[in-house]
Write a protein that holds these residues in place. Structure first.
Motif, PDB file in Angstrom:
ATOM      1  N   LEU A  55       0.849  -1.185   0.000  1.00  0.00           N
ATOM      2  CA  LEU A  55       0.000   0.000   0.000  1.00  0.00           C
ATOM      3  C   LEU A  55       0.885   1.236   0.000  1.00  0.00           C
ATOM      4  N   MET A  56       0.743   2.060  -1.029  1.00  0.00           N
ATOM      5  CA  MET A  56       1.502   3.311  -1.106  1.00  0.00           C
ATOM      6  C   MET A  56       0.637   4.458  -0.590  1.00  0.00           C
ATOM      7  N   VAL A  57       1.218   5.285   0.270  1.00  0.00           N
ATOM      8  CA  VAL A  57       0.523   6.439   0.833  1.00  0.00           C
ATOM      9  C   VAL A  57       1.364   7.684   0.558  1.00  0.00           C
ATOM     10  N   ILE A  58       0.744   8.703  -0.009  1.00  0.00           N
ATOM     11  CA  ILE A  58       1.446   9.935  -0.370  1.00  0.00           C
ATOM     12  C   ILE A  58       0.767  11.124   0.297  1.00  0.00           C
ATOM     13  N   LYS A  59       1.571  12.019   0.837  1.00  0.00           N
ATOM     14  CA  LYS A  59       1.079  13.331   1.264  1.00  0.00           C
ATOM     15  C   LYS A  59       1.812  14.371   0.426  1.00  0.00           C
ATOM     16  N   ASP A  60       1.055  15.220  -0.273  1.00  0.00           N
ATOM     17  CA  ASP A  60       1.709  16.208  -1.125  1.00  0.00           C
ATOM     18  C   ASP A  60       1.941  17.516  -0.371  1.00  0.00           C
ATOM     19  N   SER A  61       2.497  18.481  -1.069  1.00  0.00           N
ATOM     20  CA  SER A  61       2.855  19.749  -0.436  1.00  0.00           C
ATOM     21  C   SER A  61       1.643  20.550   0.013  1.00  0.00           C
ATOM     22  N   GLU A  62       0.453  20.164  -0.450  1.00  0.00           N
ATOM     23  CA  GLU A  62      -0.781  20.825  -0.016  1.00  0.00           C
ATOM     24  C   GLU A  62      -1.510  20.005   1.050  1.00  0.00           C
ATOM     25  N   LYS A  63      -0.795  19.044   1.637  1.00  0.00           N
ATOM     26  CA  LYS A  63      -1.307  18.220   2.738  1.00  0.00           C
ATOM     27  C   LYS A  63      -2.422  17.276   2.317  1.00  0.00           C
ATOM     28  N   GLN A  64      -2.540  17.013   1.031  1.00  0.00           N
ATOM     29  CA  GLN A  64      -3.537  16.063   0.554  1.00  0.00           C
ATOM     30  C   GLN A  64      -2.956  14.654   0.608  1.00  0.00           C
ATOM     31  N   VAL A  65      -3.787  13.672   1.007  1.00  0.00           N
ATOM     32  CA  VAL A  65      -3.341  12.290   1.151  1.00  0.00           C
ATOM     33  C   VAL A  65      -4.033  11.414   0.110  1.00  0.00           C
ATOM     34  N   PHE A  66      -3.239  10.618  -0.590  1.00  0.00           N
ATOM     35  CA  PHE A  66      -3.769   9.722  -1.627  1.00  0.00           C
ATOM     36  C   PHE A  66      -2.721   8.656  -1.905  1.00  0.00           C
ATOM     37  N   GLY A  67      -3.032   7.735  -2.804  1.00  0.00           N
ATOM     38  CA  GLY A  67      -2.059   6.694  -3.101  1.00  0.00           C
ATOM     39  C   GLY A  67      -2.649   5.534  -3.865  1.00  0.00           C
ATOM     40  N   ALA A  68      -2.082   4.341  -3.625  1.00  0.00           N
ATOM     41  CA  ALA A  68      -2.481   3.174  -4.397  1.00  0.00           C
ATOM     42  C   ALA A  68      -2.219   1.895  -3.616  1.00  0.00           C
ATOM     43  N   PHE A  69      -3.055   0.898  -3.873  1.00  0.00           N
ATOM     44  CA  PHE A  69      -2.826  -0.460  -3.395  1.00  0.00           C
ATOM     45  C   PHE A  69      -2.393  -1.278  -4.598  1.00  0.00           C
ATOM     46  N   SER A  70      -1.287  -1.992  -4.471  1.00  0.00           N
ATOM     47  CA  SER A  70      -0.784  -2.821  -5.565  1.00  0.00           C
ATOM     48  C   SER A  70      -0.771  -4.280  -5.140  1.00  0.00           C
ATOM     49  N   SER A  71      -1.295  -5.140  -5.980  1.00  0.00           N
ATOM     50  CA  SER A  71      -1.314  -6.573  -5.673  1.00  0.00           C
ATOM     51  C   SER A  71       0.088  -7.161  -5.653  1.00  0.00           C
ATOM     52  N   ASP A  72       1.046  -6.440  -6.250  1.00  0.00           N
ATOM     53  CA  ASP A  72       2.439  -6.890  -6.312  1.00  0.00           C
ATOM     54  C   ASP A  72       3.352  -5.778  -5.814  1.00  0.00           C
ATOM     55  N   HIS A  83      -4.541  19.023  -7.803  1.00  0.00           N
ATOM     56  CA  HIS A  83      -4.068  19.440  -9.116  1.00  0.00           C
ATOM     57  C   HIS A  83      -3.451  18.243  -9.825  1.00  0.00           C
ATOM     58  N   HIS A  84      -3.403  18.303 -11.142  1.00  0.00           N
ATOM     59  CA  HIS A  84      -2.822  17.193 -11.902  1.00  0.00           C
ATOM     60  C   HIS A  84      -1.371  16.938 -11.501  1.00  0.00           C
ATOM     61  N   ASP A  85      -0.597  17.982 -11.352  1.00  0.00           N
ATOM     62  CA  ASP A  85       0.808  17.861 -10.967  1.00  0.00           C
ATOM     63  C   ASP A  85       0.958  18.233  -9.495  1.00  0.00           C
ATOM     64  N   PHE A  86       1.768  17.479  -8.791  1.00  0.00           N
ATOM     65  CA  PHE A  86       1.935  17.725  -7.365  1.00  0.00           C
ATOM     66  C   PHE A  86       3.385  17.504  -6.949  1.00  0.00           C
ATOM     67  N   THR A  87       3.711  18.007  -5.766  1.00  0.00           N
ATOM     68  CA  THR A  87       5.023  17.795  -5.152  1.00  0.00           C
ATOM     69  C   THR A  87       4.855  16.909  -3.929  1.00  0.00           C
ATOM     70  N   VAL A  88       5.678  15.897  -3.835  1.00  0.00           N
ATOM     71  CA  VAL A  88       5.584  14.944  -2.724  1.00  0.00           C
ATOM     72  C   VAL A  88       6.235  15.532  -1.475  1.00  0.00           C
ATOM     73  N   GLN A  89       5.505  15.498  -0.372  1.00  0.00           N
ATOM     74  CA  GLN A  89       6.077  15.889   0.916  1.00  0.00           C
ATOM     75  C   GLN A  89       6.548  14.655   1.680  1.00  0.00           C
ATOM     76  N   ASP A  90       5.677  13.657   1.778  1.00  0.00           N
ATOM     77  CA  ASP A  90       6.031  12.378   2.413  1.00  0.00           C
ATOM     78  C   ASP A  90       5.452  11.245   1.583  1.00  0.00           C
ATOM     79  N   LEU A  91       6.157  10.129   1.561  1.00  0.00           N
ATOM     80  CA  LEU A  91       5.688   8.944   0.847  1.00  0.00           C
ATOM     81  C   LEU A  91       6.067   7.715   1.658  1.00  0.00           C
ATOM     82  N   GLU A  92       5.106   6.817   1.831  1.00  0.00           N
ATOM     83  CA  GLU A  92       5.336   5.577   2.566  1.00  0.00           C
ATOM     84  C   GLU A  92       4.763   4.403   1.779  1.00  0.00           C
TER      85      GLU A  92
END
Length: 254
Positions: free
Chosen positions: A144-161, A240-249
């Motif tokens: 499970l990937m979790v991203i917080k961007d420079s605008e404090k928005q949280v999103f990401g992806a679950f990957s089966s692999d 926004h379509h383009d974002f800057t990553v603040q934290d990624l786990e």
């Protein structure tokens, strides 16, 4: 009468009860493909266990789940909903109780009930896609990937692999994108194509189909983008379509 079973025997009994009364574990969060197919040898073991005991001496005992449930890092003694949260082995710079409550109900059944282990974190390992790949070299479970961007928005992806460099797309229909920006939404496989994940040394791509990617990250895990794609029929995950990553786990299930 008390009966003691080994771990393997308990697994066989669980399979038996799933087939005997599937509504016990079936819920709105599961689907038909989640049902187990029982091998004839498994049924034979179950029959042996059941035939070796007098059914008249069997008793169904109800156990308070709170007495058996593992506590969460976010749990409290007086909150049942919090107590249901998954156990995080490591501290998260991003995930809070609200995130965990939403995500735990959407991950596949085969990953539920396991502890969450932090595999990669920009705060701990630095900002490098190569390092992310290297951290997953020995993993063979979903992530499970979790991203917080420079605008404090949280999103990401679950990957089966686990994420890796490849010359082709990989993954299964379990893979999905999600966003808490501004409210929680999940974007599952549309069935249009199988462009789930593809890893390069200079980028990581998820979702596609003749246009932009559902989620794209650069080699430094600093710049990213998110557009609607055929694979997931998603909206942009960030504001926004383009974002800057603040934290990624990236988390896995153990």
């Amino acid at each position: 009468m008390g009966v003691a079973y080994s771990v393997g025997e308990v697994d066989h009994l669980y399979t038996f009860f799933v087939q005997w009364s599937p509504e016990i574990i079936y819920s709105k969060h599961t689907s038909k493909q989640d049902f187990l197919k029982v091998h004839p040898e498994t049924l034979s073991v179950i029959d042996t266990l059941l035939n070796n005991s007098d059914p008249k001496n069997w008793k169904i005992v109800t156990v308070n789940p709170q007495n058996k449930r593992c506590p969460s890092v976010c749990s409290s003694a007086d909150s049942e909903s919090e107590d249901l949260l998954p156990v995080l082995i490591n501290h998260s710079q991003i995930l809070n109780q609200h995130h965990l409550e939403q995500l735990m109900n959407e991950i596949p059944a085969r990953t539920q009930g396991y502890q969450w282990k932090l595999v990669y974190s920009t705060a701990e390992h630095g900002t490098s896609l190569r390092t992310l790949y290297r951290q997953m070299g020995d993993i063979d479970r979903p992530v499970l990937m979790v991203i917080k961007d420079s605008e404090k928005q949280v999103f990401g992806a679950f990957s089966s692999d686990p994420f890796r460099v490849s010359s082709f797309c990989y993954g299964t229909g379990e893979t999905f994108l999600y966003s808490f920006s501004p409210e929680f939404q999940i974007f599952r496989w549309s069935g249009e194509n199988s462009y789930f994940v593809r890893g390069f040394l200079d980028s990581l791509q998820m979702g596609g189909g003749g246009g932009p990617f559902g989620l794209w990250l650069d080699a430094d895990l600093y710049r990213g983008s998110s557009y609607s794609c055929d694979t997931f029929c998603n909206r942009p995950l960030s504001l926004h379509h383009d974002f800057t990553v603040q934290d990624l786990e990236v988390w896995t299930f153990v």
